[in-house]
Design a protein around this motif. Structure first.
Motif, PDB file in Angstrom:
ATOM      1  N   ASP A  43       0.832  -1.204   0.000  1.00 24.26           N
ATOM      2  CA  ASP A  43       0.000   0.000   0.000  1.00 24.26           C
ATOM      3  C   ASP A  43       0.865   1.252   0.000  1.00 24.26           C
ATOM      4  O   ASP A  43       0.596   2.208  -0.734  1.00 24.26           O
ATOM      5  N   LEU A  44       1.917   1.243   0.789  1.00 25.49           N
ATOM      6  CA  LEU A  44       2.822   2.392   0.853  1.00 25.49           C
ATOM      7  C   LEU A  44       3.494   2.625  -0.498  1.00 25.49           C
ATOM      8  O   LEU A  44       3.608   3.766  -0.958  1.00 25.49           O
ATOM      9  N   LYS A  45       3.918   1.549  -1.154  1.00 29.22           N
ATOM     10  CA  LYS A  45       4.538   1.678  -2.465  1.00 29.22           C
ATOM     11  C   LYS A  45       3.550   2.231  -3.486  1.00 29.22           C
ATOM     12  O   LYS A  45       3.908   3.077  -4.308  1.00 29.22           O
ATOM     13  N   GLN A  46       2.298   1.764  -3.432  1.00 28.91           N
ATOM     14  CA  GLN A  46       1.279   2.261  -4.357  1.00 28.91           C
ATOM     15  C   GLN A  46       1.035   3.744  -4.140  1.00 28.91           C
ATOM     16  O   GLN A  46       0.917   4.509  -5.101  1.00 28.91           O
ATOM     17  N   ARG A  47       0.974   4.167  -2.899  1.00 32.18           N
ATOM     18  CA  ARG A  47       0.764   5.586  -2.606  1.00 32.18           C
ATOM     19  C   ARG A  47       1.945   6.433  -3.072  1.00 32.18           C
ATOM     20  O   ARG A  47       1.771   7.543  -3.568  1.00 32.18           O
ATOM     21  N   GLY A  48       3.142   5.915  -2.944  1.00 33.07           N
ATOM     22  CA  GLY A  48       4.322   6.621  -3.437  1.00 33.07           C
ATOM     23  C   GLY A  48       4.277   6.793  -4.949  1.00 33.07           C
ATOM     24  O   GLY A  48       4.602   7.861  -5.479  1.00 33.07           O
ATOM     25  N   GLU A  49       3.866   5.739  -5.645  1.00 33.82           N
ATOM     26  CA  GLU A  49       3.741   5.816  -7.095  1.00 33.82           C
ATOM     27  C   GLU A  49       2.660   6.818  -7.492  1.00 33.82           C
ATOM     28  O   GLU A  49       2.818   7.566  -8.457  1.00 33.82           O
ATOM     29  N   GLN A  50       1.562   6.846  -6.750  1.00 34.48           N
ATOM     30  CA  GLN A  50       0.487   7.794  -7.035  1.00 34.48           C
ATOM     31  C   GLN A  50       0.969   9.228  -6.824  1.00 34.48           C
ATOM     32  O   GLN A  50       0.613  10.128  -7.590  1.00 34.48           O
ATOM     33  N   GLY A  55       2.694  14.410  -9.110  1.00 34.09           N
ATOM     34  CA  GLY A  55       3.745  15.392  -9.323  1.00 34.09           C
ATOM     35  C   GLY A  55       4.021  15.616 -10.805  1.00 34.09           C
ATOM     36  O   GLY A  55       4.223  16.748 -11.251  1.00 34.09           O
ATOM     37  N   LYS A  56       4.004  14.528 -11.568  1.00 34.89           N
ATOM     38  CA  LYS A  56       4.189  14.638 -13.018  1.00 34.89           C
ATOM     39  C   LYS A  56       3.052  15.441 -13.641  1.00 34.89           C
ATOM     40  O   LYS A  56       3.276  16.263 -14.527  1.00 34.89           O
ATOM     41  N   ASP A  57       1.826  15.182 -13.188  1.00 38.81           N
ATOM     42  CA  ASP A  57       0.666  15.901 -13.716  1.00 38.81           C
ATOM     43  C   ASP A  57       0.777  17.393 -13.449  1.00 38.81           C
ATOM     44  O   ASP A  57       0.472  18.216 -14.314  1.00 38.81           O
ATOM     45  N   VAL A  58       1.208  17.754 -12.260  1.00 41.62           N
ATOM     46  CA  VAL A  58       1.364  19.165 -11.904  1.00 41.62           C
ATOM     47  C   VAL A  58       2.460  19.791 -12.785  1.00 41.62           C
ATOM     48  O   VAL A  58       2.285  20.884 -13.320  1.00 41.62           O
TER      49      VAL A  58
END
Length: 64
Positions: A43-50, A55-58
């Motif tokens: 879950d932590l890894k998924q949240r990091g990827e999100q 950040g890329k979107d911004v």
């Protein structure tokens, strides 16, 4: 998030759920805790990827 990362995280989460269930069935607290830990890690890894994706979107929004 890359497809490989998503698949890896999903696999880790499913492994964690299986370990947790097996621990409950066999009354093995250590295995149950290990499963919960695997799920939390995935879950932590998924949240990091999100977060990286956001950040890329911004960044892309400012590049326009």
């Amino acid at each position: 998030m890359g497809i490989a990362d998503k698949a890896s995280n999903m696999g880790e989460e499913l492994t964690g759920k299986a370990k947790e269930a097996a621990g409950k069935v066999t009354d093995n607290e250590r295995l149950e805790a290990e499963g919960e830990r695997d799920q939390a890690s995935a879950d932590l890894k998924q949240r990091g990827e999100q977060l990286k994706d956001a950040g890329k979107d911004v960044k892309d929004a400012f590049d326009r």
